[in-house]
Write a protein that holds these residues in place. Structure first.
Motif, PDB file in Angstrom:
ATOM      1  N   HIS A   1      -3.507   1.866   5.457  1.00 45.30           N
ATOM      2  CA  HIS A   1      -2.420   1.468   4.534  1.00 45.30           C
ATOM      3  C   HIS A   1      -2.551  -0.003   4.200  1.00 45.30           C
ATOM      4  O   HIS A   1      -1.723  -0.820   4.634  1.00 45.30           O
ATOM      5  CB  HIS A   1      -1.060   1.696   5.198  1.00 45.30           C
ATOM      6  CG  HIS A   1      -0.719   3.111   5.522  1.00 45.30           C
ATOM      7  ND1 HIS A   1      -0.350   4.022   4.573  1.00 45.30           N
ATOM      8  CD2 HIS A   1      -0.664   3.766   6.707  1.00 45.30           C
ATOM      9  CE1 HIS A   1      -0.078   5.192   5.158  1.00 45.30           C
ATOM     10  NE2 HIS A   1      -0.271   5.065   6.456  1.00 45.30           N
TER      11      HIS A   1
ATOM     12  N   VAL B   1       0.619   5.323  -3.453  1.00 49.84           N
ATOM     13  CA  VAL B   1       2.027   5.628  -3.202  1.00 49.84           C
ATOM     14  C   VAL B   1       2.772   5.985  -4.487  1.00 49.84           C
ATOM     15  O   VAL B   1       2.767   5.222  -5.453  1.00 49.84           O
ATOM     16  CB  VAL B   1       2.724   4.403  -2.551  1.00 49.84           C
ATOM     17  CG1 VAL B   1       4.189   4.720  -2.253  1.00 49.84           C
ATOM     18  CG2 VAL B   1       2.011   3.981  -1.270  1.00 49.84           C
TER      19      VAL B   1
ATOM     20  N   PHE C   1      10.277   8.026   1.665  1.00 57.39           N
ATOM     21  CA  PHE C   1       9.183   8.913   1.257  1.00 57.39           C
ATOM     22  C   PHE C   1       9.512  10.398   1.468  1.00 57.39           C
ATOM     23  O   PHE C   1       8.729  11.269   1.121  1.00 57.39           O
ATOM     24  CB  PHE C   1       7.913   8.609   2.072  1.00 57.39           C
ATOM     25  CG  PHE C   1       7.376   7.216   1.918  1.00 57.39           C
ATOM     26  CD1 PHE C   1       7.121   6.691   0.662  1.00 57.39           C
ATOM     27  CD2 PHE C   1       7.093   6.424   3.026  1.00 57.39           C
ATOM     28  CE1 PHE C   1       6.600   5.414   0.506  1.00 57.39           C
ATOM     29  CE2 PHE C   1       6.572   5.147   2.884  1.00 57.39           C
ATOM     30  CZ  PHE C   1       6.329   4.635   1.631  1.00 57.39           C
TER      31      PHE C   1
END
Ligand code: URP
Ligand code: ZN
Ligand code: ZN
Length: 474
Positions: free
Chosen positions: A64, A98, A162
């Motif tokens: 990430h 994302v 999320f």
């Protein structure tokens, strides 16, 4: 440009061979017994690998870089994080683009492609975090598949950020089944965890250790079970990310034994660190080890069980979930872990590790006597390449494969420390740990990017890697 790597022991997921490797430009073009050829006469460069292992570049399928999380962003940029990965012998990452609520899937993908473009030291691909499942984003999945993004991460945790509910998950899984792509699942019951977190704060329990205590094993094992059952209902392949609880791994093992295409990964932090010794450290120190799923109690046998599951193929991959945040202020990003002083729920979740993984798994797995050299390579390179559609271009040493090659010295003993790592973060999760085995030389598609203590690469060496669909089923 021809490079000869001579005198080493070539290790793949299958073989251990004394062999010389000839690289031409970006590709491995020949492998032969030492002394059986005259390649040295034609080579532009000869690398002596005597006494060393010659292994495929590592593939870390879970990183990430720059991830926005909890009011800040992961401290490694694509530039610093991929350079650190190279130092650790990893030549390919698959990071996560994302999509957040209200935005489009393709828009999120484009944004992350732009962040990475021209900045990476090693090759990179993307999974897509689908944070808003609806008709449009399901249709967008086709666009991303055409662009080489063949895996999609869903979250059963982090409500309001999320999180997807079971209906949304089922719809995404149906789409994955239809398209032959892979669903990656963050399997924690986020709704239950949110209740436990609120109750802990009401009781005045604010220290980092409560991060782990409010994410008990059952929140991971229940969600893992549910993810597997929803995948069965949809007829989809599912891959459970960053597993830490042995009860959750048992769910994966049971489904696999029944023939269901279920896969799982764990990460070095869950193998080497523990609730007792790390997360529950005095004061705010435990914040260094706050990640989700949480690092679990050694007394309950999780670490031993995870090592065993790697040996028995109940779990198939070791990734890092690299998502670093500084303890002290980051020079440009400001306050990170310390956002959570006095409130553990505000500590950004994640640990550094992209530089550590390949060597640590050699140390704990092979030197530790838990599995052999072939399994080490399989867990850190070959299985990720197969599961995420990169094999045999990546993940092995074979004629025709990209010349992503690491020369690894199995004998060097050294001590891990923040002072020697290259990740843009002010602590090492493994500070003071004495380890054996060291990455010595790293080639990315034929170019030497790490040579001992010298970094010879530059930003932009790494290229976007469009991926195929997975090439294994079990
Ligand atoms: O704590 C973690 N795992 N941080 C990164 C985001 C995620 O859930 O993978
Ligand atoms: Zn996750
Ligand atoms: Zn992650």
């Amino acid at each position: 440009m021809k490079t000869l790597i001579e005198g080493g022991t070539v290790i793949t997921a299958i073989d251990i061979t004394a062999a010389d490797v000839l690289v031409e430009d970006e590709t491995i073009v020949a492998i032969a017994a030492p002394g059986s050829h005259s390649w040295a006469d034609e080579a532009d460069k000869v690398i002596d690998a005597s006494g060393k292992y010659v292994i495929p570049g590592g593939i870390d399928p879970h990183t990430h870089m720059e991830l926005p999380f909890g009011g800040t962003s992961a401290s490694d940029s694509f530039e610093s994080g991929t350079r650190a990965a190279a130092w650790g012998g990893t030549t390919t990452i698959v990071d996560f683009a994302v999509q957040v609520k209200g935005e489009s899937l393709v828009g999120g993908f484009d944004d992350w492609m732009e962040r990475a473009e021209g900045n990476c030291a090693i090759d990179y691909g993307f999974h897509m975090i689908a944070g808003d499942i609806n008709d449009e984003s399901l249709a967008d999945m086709d666009v991303l598949i055409d662009r080489g993004c063949t895996s999609f991460k869903l979250f059963m945790a982090y409500p309001g950020v999320f999180y997807s509910d079971d209906g949304e998950i089922l719809r995404a899984m149906q789409k994955a089944a239809e398209t032959g792509t892979l669903i990656m699942m963050h399997a924690e019951n986020g709704m239950a965890i949110d209740v436990l977190r609120a109750q802990a704060l009401e009781r005045g329990e604010t220290d980092p250790v409560y991060h782990g205590l409010t994410r008990p094993v059952i929140t991971e094992s229940e969600a893992t079970h549910r993810a597997i059952k929803l995948a069965e209902l949809a007829g989809a392949h599912v891959y459970i990310v960053h597993m830490s609880a042995k009860e959750a791994v048992a769910e994966v093992a049971e489904a696999r034994d029944a023939g269901q295409p279920v896969f799982g990964e764990t990460c070095p932090q869950y193998l080497f660190l523990s609730h007792e010794d790390h997360l529950s450290k005095e004061g705010f120190e435990g914040a260094k080890y706050v990640c989700s799923t949480p690092i679990r109690k050694r007394a309950d046998g999780h670490q031993d069980a995870l090592w065993t599951s790697l040996a028995t193929n109940d779990l198939q991959v070791v990734s890092t979930d690299h998502c670093p945040f500084c303890m002290d202020d980051h020079p440009t990003l400001g306050t990170q872990k310390k956002l959570g002083i006095g409130d553990f729920t505000a500590i950004p979740n994640g640990l550094p590790g992209v530089e550590d993984r390949y060597q640590l798994i050699y140390h704990g797995g092979v030197v530790g006597g838990r599995f052999d050299l072939n399994r080490w390579i399989e867990l850190c390179a070959t299985a990720p390449a197969k599961l995420f559609g990169m094999y045999p271009k990546k993940g092995t040493i074979a004629v025709g494969s990209d010349a992503d090659i690491v020369i690894f010295d199995p004998g060097t003993e050294w001590t891990k420390s923040v002072d020697q790592h290259h990740m843009d973060v002010d602590y090492s999760a493994y500070e003071g740990m004495e380890v054996k085995g060291k990455v010595e030389t790293v080639l990315l598609r034929g170019k030497v990017i790490v040579d001992g203590d010298e970094y010879l690469g530059r930003k932009g060496d790494g290229a976007y890697l469009p991926r195929e669909r997975m090439s294994v089923h079990h």
